[in-house]
Design an enzyme around this catalytic site. Sequence first.
Site, PDB file in Angstrom:
ATOM      1  N   GLU A  40     -10.174  -3.524 -12.713  1.00 10.79           N
ATOM      2  CA  GLU A  40     -10.049  -2.414 -11.487  1.00 10.79           C
ATOM      3  C   GLU A  40     -10.627  -3.150 -10.123  1.00 10.79           C
ATOM      4  O   GLU A  40     -10.447  -3.092  -8.980  1.00 10.79           O
ATOM      5  CB  GLU A  40     -11.027  -1.411 -11.739  1.00 10.79           C
ATOM      6  CG  GLU A  40     -10.185  -0.307 -12.782  1.00 10.79           C
ATOM      7  CD  GLU A  40      -9.147   0.278 -12.316  1.00 10.79           C
ATOM      8  OE1 GLU A  40      -9.041   0.549 -11.060  1.00 10.79           O
ATOM      9  OE2 GLU A  40      -7.962   0.584 -13.160  1.00 10.79           O
ATOM     10  N   TYR A 123     -13.753   6.051  -7.140  1.00 14.60           N
ATOM     11  CA  TYR A 123     -12.571   5.971  -7.791  1.00 14.60           C
ATOM     12  C   TYR A 123     -12.905   4.758  -8.946  1.00 14.60           C
ATOM     13  O   TYR A 123     -12.338   5.074  -9.929  1.00 14.60           O
ATOM     14  CB  TYR A 123     -11.762   5.093  -6.547  1.00 14.60           C
ATOM     15  CG  TYR A 123     -10.533   4.655  -7.233  1.00 14.60           C
ATOM     16  CD1 TYR A 123      -9.288   5.306  -7.834  1.00 14.60           C
ATOM     17  CD2 TYR A 123     -10.863   3.414  -7.602  1.00 14.60           C
ATOM     18  CE1 TYR A 123      -8.513   4.335  -8.372  1.00 14.60           C
ATOM     19  CE2 TYR A 123      -9.681   2.427  -8.129  1.00 14.60           C
ATOM     20  CZ  TYR A 123      -8.712   3.081  -8.791  1.00 14.60           C
ATOM     21  OH  TYR A 123      -7.632   2.409  -9.373  1.00 14.60           O
ATOM     22  N   ASP A 141      -6.886   7.121  -5.410  1.00 14.02           N
ATOM     23  CA  ASP A 141      -6.855   6.002  -4.737  1.00 14.02           C
ATOM     24  C   ASP A 141      -5.610   6.277  -3.552  1.00 14.02           C
ATOM     25  O   ASP A 141      -5.031   7.359  -3.504  1.00 14.02           O
ATOM     26  CB  ASP A 141      -6.565   4.884  -5.524  1.00 14.02           C
ATOM     27  CG  ASP A 141      -5.296   4.733  -6.218  1.00 14.02           C
ATOM     28  OD1 ASP A 141      -4.627   5.669  -6.244  1.00 14.02           O
ATOM     29  OD2 ASP A 141      -4.863   3.508  -6.767  1.00 14.02           O
TER      30      ASP A 141
END
Length: 369
Positions: A40, A123, A141
Amino acid sequence: MLTPGELLHFRKNLLAWFVQFQRHLPWRRTKDPYRVWISEIMLQQTRVAAAIPYYERFLERFPDVKTLAEAPDEDVLRLWSGLGYYSRARNLQKAAREIAFKHSGIFPPVEKEALDLPGIGKYTAAAILSIAYGKKLAVVDGNVARVIARLNAVRGDLHAANRWQQLQESADAMLAPEAPGDWNQAMMELGATLCTPRAPQCLICPVNKFCQARKLGLAKTIPEKRKERSTVELTLASLVLVDRQGHTLLLAPPRISSKSAHTSDVAALVSRLWHFPTLAVQKNATRELRQYFEQMIIPGRKLAAKLTPLEKVRHAVTYRSITLLPFRAMVRKLPRVTTAKSLPLSDFSSVPISSLTRKVARMALFKSN
Ligand code: SF4
């Protein structure tokens, strides 16, 4: 807004499409929180294809939180070299040290604790916790925001006050509670592969019958373009000193605490890594570079060597549009500078550098006299 019946149908279609058509990516083979976290962070400002080899190399060298927490900072930056946005790597390691120290080496499964870690925003926390731990947290996002805006035909700038919060609320309401990790990945995948910014493929979209933008013929005009910050043009010059053994001088990363505009422009260019002596120039790059050397690098010493121009490099960093003018100077002996290292121009593997510094080194190495 979808009725409860439509929402069930929508979820079913999207999840079935994801199972069948998702791209097979290395981080999708695992639910290990550490691996999901690394992926991520890498994907925050990097394209999927570019991130894959970095992800694999990084995990080979740092297979778990402990190894990452205990590694020298420079090792982490070296493996990140070329990916850009180096604050991600610095925060990753700071967070690994906190996880090792406060959370027994396990990425915390609680949103509030995840948000306390360096480099983890709403996020990223939602993505990691939903995928690794199945927490019911919806991600928003850029890709997901675009999908939701089109589904609901939301007009205007998505980043305007309250608009992002409304998108988050829509995402929360749509989340499939039985499979939050897959759901989030499916929404992101739809935005990345079919519901793309310029050419949405509505005909083959699995949720096209629920989409307001498609019905209204607005798919290509939503979301509205953001007003961009005006670009600042800058010219910087770099000095590549080379001695008879083919060694050069690299300066230590610029200090983070410095508030001078000059230091922040140079720091933006070199990504706060080891770099060639560099400064912002106004009119006469060679004269200003010599003055910089004589005042800042070796006070009182003249730089007599000829400055040979290398190829000009254009580089954009956020709102800065930078033209870099590199120069090579052949010297008998490199000066001794406390904040610098002497290294072979052909091998910088012992220090973290940006891909731009590597490019300039290559030009200096292969420049004929
Ligand atoms: Fe995006 Fe088109 Fe699908 Fe709507 S129908 S979600 S605009 S790809």
